[in-house]
Design an enzyme around this catalytic site. Structure first.
Site, mmCIF file in Angstrom:
data_model
loop_
_atom_site.group_PDB
_atom_site.id
_atom_site.type_symbol
_atom_site.label_atom_id
_atom_site.label_comp_id
_atom_site.label_asym_id
_atom_site.label_seq_id
_atom_site.Cartn_x
_atom_site.Cartn_y
_atom_site.Cartn_z
ATOM 1 N N GLU A 41 -14.008 -2.099 -1.844
ATOM 2 C CA GLU A 41 -14.231 -2.246 -0.399
ATOM 3 C C GLU A 41 -15.604 -1.739 -0.003
ATOM 4 O O GLU A 41 -15.993 -0.609 -0.339
ATOM 5 C CB GLU A 41 -13.130 -1.491 0.373
ATOM 6 C CG GLU A 41 -13.307 -1.616 1.886
ATOM 7 C CD GLU A 41 -12.061 -1.296 2.710
ATOM 8 O OE1 GLU A 41 -10.982 -1.070 2.113
ATOM 9 O OE2 GLU A 41 -12.181 -1.284 3.949
ATOM 10 N N ASP B 86 0.829 -1.204 0.000
ATOM 11 C CA ASP B 86 0.000 0.000 0.000
ATOM 12 C C ASP B 86 0.863 1.253 0.000
ATOM 13 O O ASP B 86 1.849 1.332 0.747
ATOM 14 C CB ASP B 86 -0.842 0.031 1.292
ATOM 15 C CG ASP B 86 -2.303 -0.197 1.026
ATOM 16 O OD1 ASP B 86 -2.777 0.109 -0.086
ATOM 17 O OD2 ASP B 86 -2.984 -0.686 1.948
HETATM 18 O O1 KIV Z 1 -4.769 -1.787 4.169
HETATM 19 C C1 KIV Z 1 -5.469 -2.774 3.956
HETATM 20 O O2 KIV Z 1 -5.427 -3.752 4.715
HETATM 21 C C2 KIV Z 1 -6.342 -2.769 2.779
HETATM 22 C C3 KIV Z 1 -7.229 -3.907 2.492
HETATM 23 C C4 KIV Z 1 -7.841 -4.681 3.507
HETATM 24 C C5 KIV Z 1 -7.942 -3.864 1.219
HETATM 25 O O3 KIV Z 1 -6.301 -1.846 2.046
#
Ligand code: KIV
Length: 288
Positions: free
Chosen positions: A206, A107
């Site tokens: 989501e 991320d």
């Molecule tokens: O940061 C996260 O865990 C997420 C997901 C659960 C999609 O973005």
């Protein structure tokens, strides 16, 4: 495994092949697109550290997301906002060291891709080069298209994220379901198509209505990965500590708890404490 058209037989066989340690190949973004095309569901979980990532990888997960949910799960924050690029590099490196098969996606935290496409590109490059990730994920539609285009044109695979995007919590005001009204549902559909055109290889959906997720899944050729988005998505993702029941507090309806590790761990630690205090641990056999 018998299916009317042989599909069940084939998909079970391919799944069994994919989790046999000696034959499992590294999952690639191309493989995920092929899985969608052949109707094979994609199993994804989050991971934040070496020991759990290695367990999840060995158990057959296709994609491990080093999510910025690390902020909530590991760092104890209320939101993902405080998570930094350095944190994501640190956690991704730990996951990368212990994973052999799953595709690792990291991320991009809040404010590492919003300022300009160039800055987003540079930060995504650090996640690939310094952390060793296989792809990056970022939240949003229209506003991130340029950044997605720049990254994908330069060899950085991007997973998109629509619907409830937790980095916008202060704008949304709550973690409620998104895409409920027609205007927002239409925007999600438009964004999904635009993100695919910009080069995204998958889209996380989501907490949106199942019917909307089903429509989006039909509209795009890249896989949709649902979390609280119903059964029609091409894959599913959960926060791994939620699905093994590590906490007693967080119990949204989209999380299926496959274990109750909270009580297993609490009982184990209570027994250990009792043994230490009662001088029952260690014994002579457990000593040198
Ligand atoms: O940061 C996260 O865990 C997420 C997901 C659960 C999609 O973005």
């Amino acid at each position: 495994m018998k299916g009317a058209d042989g599909y069940l037989c084939q998909s079970y066989f391919l799944f069994a092949m994919s989790v046999t340690p000696t034959t499992r190949k590294r999952v690639t973004t191309r493989r995920l697109i092929e899985m969608k095309a052949s109707g094979m569901p994609i199993a994804c979980l989050t991971a934040y550290d070496a020991i759990s990532a290695s367990l999840l990888d060995a158990a057959g997960v296709d994609v491990l997301l080093v999510g910025d949910s690390v902020g909530n799960v590991v760092q104890g924050y209320d939101t993902t906002i405080p998570v930094t690029l350095e944190h994501m590099i640190y956690h991704t490196q730990a996951v990368v060291r212990s994973v052999e098969h799953a595709l690792i996606v990291t991320d991009m935290p809040f404010m590492t891709y919003q300022v300009s496409p160039q800055e987003a590109f540079r930060n995504a490059g650090r996640l690939m080069k310094e952390a060793g990730s296989g792809a990056v994920k970022l939240e949003g539609g229209q506003r991130v298209l340029e950044a997605v285009r720049l990254m994908t044109e330069n060899g950085i695979p991007v997973m998109a994220h629509l619907g409830l995007t937790p980095q916008s919590i202060h704008q949304f005001g709550s973690y409620k379901e998104r895409g409920v009204d027609e205007e927002e549902a239409d925007a999600i559909k438009r964004d999904a198509v635009a993100l695919q055109q910009a080069g995204a290889f998958a889209i996380v959906l989501e907490k949106i209505p199942s019917a909307l997720a089903a429509e989006v899944t039909k509209l795009v050729d890249v896989p949709t990965i649902g979390i609280g988005a119903g059964p029609s998505c091409d894959g599913q993702i959960l926060v791994w500590t939620d699905m093994v029941g590590m906490s007693t507090e967080f119990r949204p309806r989209f999380v299926r708890r496959y274990a109750e590790l909270h009580s297993v761990i609490t009982d184990a630690v209570r027994s250990y404490v009792a043994d230490v205090k009662g001088r029952a641990f260690p014994t002579q056999e457990e000593s040198y």
